[in-house]
Write an enzyme that holds these catalytic residues in place. Structure first.
Site, PDB file in Angstrom:
ATOM      1  N   ASP A  29      -3.051  12.958  25.810  1.00 52.24           N
ATOM      2  CA  ASP A  29      -3.418  13.601  24.553  1.00 52.24           C
ATOM      3  C   ASP A  29      -2.307  14.574  24.163  1.00 52.24           C
ATOM      4  O   ASP A  29      -1.983  15.496  24.917  1.00 52.24           O
ATOM      5  CB  ASP A  29      -4.746  14.344  24.724  1.00 52.24           C
ATOM      6  CG  ASP A  29      -5.400  14.696  23.402  1.00 52.24           C
ATOM      7  OD1 ASP A  29      -4.806  14.397  22.346  1.00 52.24           O
ATOM      8  OD2 ASP A  29      -6.491  15.286  23.422  1.00 52.24           O
ATOM      9  N   ASP A 123      -2.445  10.521  18.176  1.00 51.37           N
ATOM     10  CA  ASP A 123      -2.019  11.478  19.190  1.00 51.37           C
ATOM     11  C   ASP A 123      -2.673  11.296  20.557  1.00 51.37           C
ATOM     12  O   ASP A 123      -2.548  12.172  21.409  1.00 51.37           O
ATOM     13  CB  ASP A 123      -2.281  12.896  18.697  1.00 51.37           C
ATOM     14  CG  ASP A 123      -3.758  13.158  18.392  1.00 51.37           C
ATOM     15  OD1 ASP A 123      -4.514  12.177  18.283  1.00 51.37           O
ATOM     16  OD2 ASP A 123      -4.144  14.328  18.268  1.00 51.37           O
ATOM     17  N   GLU A 124      -3.358  10.198  20.804  1.00 50.43           N
ATOM     18  CA  GLU A 124      -3.963  10.022  22.116  1.00 50.43           C
ATOM     19  C   GLU A 124      -4.156   8.548  22.444  1.00 50.43           C
ATOM     20  O   GLU A 124      -4.282   7.702  21.555  1.00 50.43           O
ATOM     21  CB  GLU A 124      -5.301  10.753  22.213  1.00 50.43           C
ATOM     22  CG  GLU A 124      -6.348  10.282  21.232  1.00 50.43           C
ATOM     23  CD  GLU A 124      -7.694  10.975  21.440  1.00 50.43           C
ATOM     24  OE1 GLU A 124      -8.098  11.151  22.616  1.00 50.43           O
ATOM     25  OE2 GLU A 124      -8.337  11.333  20.437  1.00 50.43           O
TER      26      GLU A 124
END
Length: 416
Positions: A29, A123-124
């Site tokens: 993350d 983003d993850e």
């Protein structure tokens, strides 16, 4: 402390990694991703409260730096409230094309480690590193390799949870933020989970949390002690069984590798409700231009075009149309969403938000395109490619449709 802060507050920074035997699932993350990317070009703002999001009266926080979070600011919060909580914060407009570009580079780092990468957002992602152990070492060592490469190549940080299941790995990454790594050993899963509040379990929203609190169930340990039949009686068969399994660390879902984006879209919330069709069509054009540029930048074409129309009372209408041939042309996307808007019969209905999305994506290079003599789209395709080149050299908005050069409703036409 708010419920959201409780769930996302950093846990104690771990010392040496624990036993990672069997912990082949990683959840990576990025830390305050949008803000971190913005700070690459604004290093003077490091260490200060920074918020990314819409600055208008209806703007929403897309991301907040950890300094801003100490004031209670978090994503999805109305910007007006964020400004009240932290008036000294610097508010920056989002640049989704930049975030998408950095995200692609980060995902390439992940895929250089293992082909089993399951992105959850820009983003993850989940990674299954079982097949990479012989080449790169133990799971905790692989996690450290990823953290180092992301930092060195992109200048931003990430946090990594290492565990035997997706659910526990995701919780672990949350507990070691920012810029941390946490291994949850297989034999330590129960102790790790049972110390957490029930709201940490997937599927426990505010309503369910209130129901559980009324029953005296405040921690995962409390919930785990309740017989399955009792949980199902209170919460329903499916949710009761789901939470019972998670409370005992059971999550059989594998990491499923996914390829390209499933859809590409953009939307805009107006500062005030708009009921003027000409202004709405102009906004649809701006969004179609943005979506078309993103499609071409990513090498995608799409077959299904969607329009999203949200009214003043928050009722939302979505309409879509599947084209005969996939497209990456803003002109085609715009024409389609205008037809969908007109067919919706909302000509004089005040709208709060409009959105444009293209789904059912494929690779532009691998999608055959039927050619015809005097094809009308040919000149438009070349024109839009020239616009892409101008934007890459001179910045977004260097070339745009004339109708977007001056809005009579008083708002600007810059990228938001």
């Amino acid at each position: 402390m708010s419920r959201k802060q409780q769930l996302h507050r950093p846990g104690p920074q771990p010392g040496p990694p624990g036993d990672d035997t069997g912990c082949t699932v990683l959840h990576v993350d990025m830390d305050a991703f949008f803000v971190s990317v913005e700070l690459l070009g604004r290093p003077e703002l490091r260490g200060t409260p920074v918020v990314v999001g819409g600055a208008g009266p209806r703007g929403v926080v897309a991301a907040a730096s950890y300094e801003a979070r100490t004031y209670g600011v978090h994503s999805a919060m109305p910007m007006t409230r964020a400004r009240r909580l932290c008036p000294q914060a610097v508010v920056l407009p989002p640049r989704h094309d930049v975030y998408a570009r950095v995200s692609r580079a980060v995902m390439e780092v992940f895929r250089s480690v293992t082909p089993l990468v399951e992105p959850l957002a820009l983003d993850e992602a989940f990674l299954d590193v079982a097949g990479a152990r012989r080449r790169l070492g133990r799971p905790a060592e692989i996690a450290q390799v990823i953290r180092t490469q992301v930092s060195e190549q992109q200048g931003i940080t990430c946090s990594v949870g290492v565990a035997s299941t997706k659910f526990v790995a995701k919780l672990a990454s949350t507990r070691c933020k920012p810029d941390g790594m946490l291994v949850v050993p297989v034999d330590g899963v129960i102790d790790f989970l049972h110390a957490l509040p029930v709201a940490a379990l997937w599927g426990v929203g505010e309503r369910t949390e209130q129901t559980l609190a009324r029953l005296g169930l405040l921690t995962v340990h409390d919930l785990a002690q309740v017989p399955l039949s009792a949980l199902q009686r209170e919460l329903g068969s499916a949710l009761g069984a789901h939470l019972h399994e998670l409370a005992w660390g059971r999550d059989p879902r594998p990491v499923v590798a996914t390829g390209q984006d499933k859809s590409i879209g953009a939307e805009e919330t107006f500062d005030t409700d708009i009921d003027e069709p000409a202004i709405i069509r102009r906004e649809l054009l701006r969004l179609a231009e943005k979506v078309g540029a993103r499609l071409r930048s990513g090498g995608h074409v799409g077959r299904t075009v969607c329009v999203k129309l949200r009214m003043a009372d928050f009722k939302t209408m979505t309409r879509s149309r599947t084209l005969r041939e996939p497209t990456d042309l803003a002109r085609v996307i715009y024409a389609t969403v205008c037809e969908l808007y007109e067919a919706a019969g909302l000509d004089r209905t005040p709208l709060r938000l409009v959105g444009v999305r293209v789904e059912n994506l494929g690779s532009a290079d691998e999608t055959p395109r039927q050619l015809a003599f005097d094809e009308p789209d040919t000149s438009w395709r070349e024109a839009e490619r020239v616009m892409d080149l101008a934007a890459s050299r001179f910045g977004k908005g260097a070339v745009r449709p004339a109708v977007l050069m001056n809005r009579r409703d008083g708002s600007d036409t810059r990228e938001r």
